[in-house]
Write a protein that holds these residues in place. Structure first.
Motif, PDB file in Angstrom:
ATOM      1  N   ARG A  16       0.873  -1.178   0.000  1.00 32.72           N
ATOM      2  CA  ARG A  16       0.000   0.000   0.000  1.00 32.72           C
ATOM      3  C   ARG A  16       0.908   1.225   0.000  1.00 32.72           C
ATOM      4  NH1 ARG A  16      -5.237  -1.493   1.112  1.00 32.72           N
ATOM      5  NH2 ARG A  16      -5.452  -3.513   2.111  1.00 32.72           N
ATOM      6  N   ILE A  17       0.799   2.031  -1.051  1.00 35.47           N
ATOM      7  CA  ILE A  17       1.628   3.224  -1.169  1.00 35.47           C
ATOM      8  C   ILE A  17       0.739   4.415  -1.487  1.00 35.47           C
ATOM      9  CG2 ILE A  17       3.704   1.969  -1.884  1.00 35.47           C
ATOM     10  CD1 ILE A  17       3.070   2.737  -4.775  1.00 35.47           C
ATOM     11  N   ASP A  18       1.223   5.607  -1.189  1.00 35.52           N
ATOM     12  CA  ASP A  18       0.420   6.794  -1.485  1.00 35.52           C
ATOM     13  C   ASP A  18       0.510   7.127  -2.974  1.00 35.52           C
ATOM     14  OD1 ASP A  18       2.657   8.663  -1.961  1.00 35.52           O
ATOM     15  OD2 ASP A  18       3.011   8.452   0.192  1.00 35.52           O
ATOM     16  N   ALA A  19      -0.397   7.944  -3.433  1.00 33.55           N
ATOM     17  CA  ALA A  19      -0.497   8.279  -4.852  1.00 33.55           C
ATOM     18  C   ALA A  19       0.758   8.970  -5.364  1.00 33.55           C
ATOM     19  CB  ALA A  19      -1.727   9.154  -5.093  1.00 33.55           C
ATOM     20  N   ASP A  20       1.373   9.836  -4.548  1.00 31.86           N
ATOM     21  CA  ASP A  20       2.590  10.526  -4.982  1.00 31.86           C
ATOM     22  C   ASP A  20       3.713   9.535  -5.288  1.00 31.86           C
ATOM     23  OD1 ASP A  20       1.387  12.998  -4.771  1.00 31.86           O
ATOM     24  OD2 ASP A  20       2.189  13.408  -2.765  1.00 31.86           O
ATOM     25  N   LEU A  21       3.887   8.551  -4.424  1.00 29.70           N
ATOM     26  CA  LEU A  21       4.920   7.545  -4.660  1.00 29.70           C
ATOM     27  C   LEU A  21       4.589   6.720  -5.898  1.00 29.70           C
ATOM     28  CD1 LEU A  21       7.506   6.072  -3.949  1.00 29.70           C
ATOM     29  CD2 LEU A  21       6.199   4.721  -2.277  1.00 29.70           C
ATOM     30  N   ASP A  22       3.327   6.392  -6.078  1.00 30.50           N
ATOM     31  CA  ASP A  22       2.912   5.635  -7.252  1.00 30.50           C
ATOM     32  C   ASP A  22       3.261   6.394  -8.535  1.00 30.50           C
ATOM     33  OD1 ASP A  22       1.623   3.371  -8.523  1.00 30.50           O
ATOM     34  OD2 ASP A  22      -0.035   4.755  -8.985  1.00 30.50           O
ATOM     35  N   HIS A  23       2.984   7.689  -8.549  1.00 32.18           N
ATOM     36  CA  HIS A  23       3.302   8.512  -9.720  1.00 32.18           C
ATOM     37  C   HIS A  23       4.818   8.596  -9.934  1.00 32.18           C
ATOM     38  CE1 HIS A  23      -0.841   9.576 -10.357  1.00 32.18           C
ATOM     39  NE2 HIS A  23      -0.945  10.151  -9.160  1.00 32.18           N
ATOM     40  N   MET A  24       5.564   8.715  -8.845  1.00 35.30           N
ATOM     41  CA  MET A  24       7.014   8.786  -8.942  1.00 35.30           C
ATOM     42  C   MET A  24       7.581   7.484  -9.528  1.00 35.30           C
ATOM     43  SD  MET A  24       9.852   9.556  -5.941  1.00 35.30           S
ATOM     44  CE  MET A  24       8.729  10.664  -5.121  1.00 35.30           C
ATOM     45  N   ILE A  25       7.074   6.363  -9.051  1.00 36.01           N
ATOM     46  CA  ILE A  25       7.518   5.058  -9.561  1.00 36.01           C
ATOM     47  C   ILE A  25       7.183   4.932 -11.047  1.00 36.01           C
ATOM     48  CG2 ILE A  25       7.106   2.562  -9.444  1.00 36.01           C
ATOM     49  CD1 ILE A  25       6.704   2.991  -6.376  1.00 36.01           C
ATOM     50  N   GLU A  26       5.974   5.321 -11.395  1.00 38.25           N
ATOM     51  CA  GLU A  26       5.546   5.259 -12.799  1.00 38.25           C
ATOM     52  C   GLU A  26       6.462   6.106 -13.681  1.00 38.25           C
ATOM     53  OE1 GLU A  26       3.665   3.947 -15.975  1.00 38.25           O
ATOM     54  OE2 GLU A  26       2.871   3.384 -14.008  1.00 38.25           O
ATOM     55  N   GLU A  27       6.768   7.325 -13.251  1.00 38.05           N
ATOM     56  CA  GLU A  27       7.630   8.208 -14.032  1.00 38.05           C
ATOM     57  C   GLU A  27       9.037   7.635 -14.163  1.00 38.05           C
ATOM     58  OE1 GLU A  27       9.466  12.731 -14.023  1.00 38.05           O
ATOM     59  OE2 GLU A  27       7.727  12.292 -12.755  1.00 38.05           O
ATOM     60  N   HIS A  33      12.347   3.088 -19.488  1.00 37.51           N
ATOM     61  CA  HIS A  33      11.685   2.220 -20.467  1.00 37.51           C
ATOM     62  C   HIS A  33      11.426   0.825 -19.889  1.00 37.51           C
ATOM     63  CE1 HIS A  33      12.426   5.389 -23.352  1.00 37.51           C
ATOM     64  NE2 HIS A  33      13.718   5.363 -23.009  1.00 37.51           N
ATOM     65  N   LEU A  34      10.942   0.820 -18.651  1.00 40.82           N
ATOM     66  CA  LEU A  34      10.608  -0.421 -17.954  1.00 40.82           C
ATOM     67  C   LEU A  34       9.151  -0.386 -17.527  1.00 40.82           C
ATOM     68  CD1 LEU A  34      13.674  -0.694 -15.519  1.00 40.82           C
ATOM     69  CD2 LEU A  34      13.300  -2.065 -17.579  1.00 40.82           C
ATOM     70  N   SER A  35       8.594  -1.558 -17.347  1.00 41.41           N
ATOM     71  CA  SER A  35       7.265  -1.619 -16.726  1.00 41.41           C
ATOM     72  C   SER A  35       7.437  -1.300 -15.245  1.00 41.41           C
ATOM     73  CB  SER A  35       6.672  -3.021 -16.895  1.00 41.41           C
ATOM     74  OG  SER A  35       7.419  -3.963 -16.136  1.00 41.41           O
ATOM     75  N   LYS A  36       6.336  -0.953 -14.584  1.00 36.25           N
ATOM     76  CA  LYS A  36       6.424  -0.702 -13.139  1.00 36.25           C
ATOM     77  C   LYS A  36       6.928  -1.942 -12.418  1.00 36.25           C
ATOM     78  CE  LYS A  36       3.099   1.383 -10.896  1.00 36.25           C
ATOM     79  NZ  LYS A  36       1.776   1.887 -10.451  1.00 36.25           N
ATOM     80  N   THR A  37       6.433  -3.099 -12.826  1.00 37.10           N
ATOM     81  CA  THR A  37       6.857  -4.349 -12.179  1.00 37.10           C
ATOM     82  C   THR A  37       8.355  -4.566 -12.354  1.00 37.10           C
ATOM     83  OG1 THR A  37       4.687  -5.366 -12.452  1.00 37.10           O
ATOM     84  CG2 THR A  37       6.546  -6.866 -12.148  1.00 37.10           C
ATOM     85  N   ALA A  38       8.861  -4.385 -13.575  1.00 32.97           N
ATOM     86  CA  ALA A  38      10.288  -4.582 -13.828  1.00 32.97           C
ATOM     87  C   ALA A  38      11.116  -3.565 -13.048  1.00 32.97           C
ATOM     88  CB  ALA A  38      10.577  -4.479 -15.324  1.00 32.97           C
ATOM     89  N   PHE A  39      10.652  -2.314 -13.015  1.00 28.00           N
ATOM     90  CA  PHE A  39      11.367  -1.268 -12.283  1.00 28.00           C
ATOM     91  C   PHE A  39      11.423  -1.584 -10.794  1.00 28.00           C
ATOM     92  CE2 PHE A  39      11.222   2.647  -9.768  1.00 28.00           C
ATOM     93  CZ  PHE A  39      12.420   3.227 -10.157  1.00 28.00           C
ATOM     94  N   ILE A  40      10.282  -1.899 -10.218  1.00 28.65           N
ATOM     95  CA  ILE A  40      10.226  -2.191  -8.782  1.00 28.65           C
ATOM     96  C   ILE A  40      11.063  -3.419  -8.454  1.00 28.65           C
ATOM     97  CG2 ILE A  40       8.691  -2.937  -6.904  1.00 28.65           C
ATOM     98  CD1 ILE A  40       6.543  -1.093  -8.223  1.00 28.65           C
ATOM     99  N   THR A  41      10.972  -4.446  -9.274  1.00 34.72           N
ATOM    100  CA  THR A  41      11.756  -5.666  -9.049  1.00 34.72           C
ATOM    101  C   THR A  41      13.243  -5.361  -9.095  1.00 34.72           C
ATOM    102  OG1 THR A  41      10.001  -7.020 -10.000  1.00 34.72           O
ATOM    103  CG2 THR A  41      12.183  -8.011  -9.883  1.00 34.72           C
TER     104      THR A  41
END
Length: 93
Positions: A16-27, A33-41
């Motif tokens: 569970r993360i806040d929206a700001d962190l979600d947007h930061m991860i997405e950016e 040039h990675l998916s969110k899953t690949a980036f987080i992993t």
């Protein structure tokens, strides 16, 4: 033992993360040039390797390290050891 053709079992991670962190991860993922899953992993793997490696490493101020090493040359007082070493040895040296 796994071979290159054997896939490792997958595990699921939810957070569970806040929206700001979600947007930061997405950016950040998009910029790499990675998916969110690949980036987080990738980020979690790198962070985990660093933490595990540091667990096996002792960081110390150089001056403190020098004092520690110098203290190894100064024996602690040990009446018990002095008493033991005062007895003749039974092992031929």
């Amino acid at each position: 033992m796994r071979t290159a053709s054997t896939k490792s079992p997958k595990a699921r991670l939810e957070a569970r993360i806040d929206a700001d962190l979600d947007h930061m991860i997405e950016e950040a993922a998009q910029r790499l040039h990675l998916s969110k899953t690949a980036f987080i992993t990738q980020m979690l793997r790198e962070a985990s390797v660093k933490v595990i490696a540091r667990a096996d490493l002792t960081l110390m101020d150089p001056a403190e390290f020098d004092r520690m090493v110098a203290s190894l040359d100064v024996p602690d007082e040990s009446p018990e050891l002095e008493k033991l070493f005062s007895h003749p040895t039974q092992i031929a040296l």
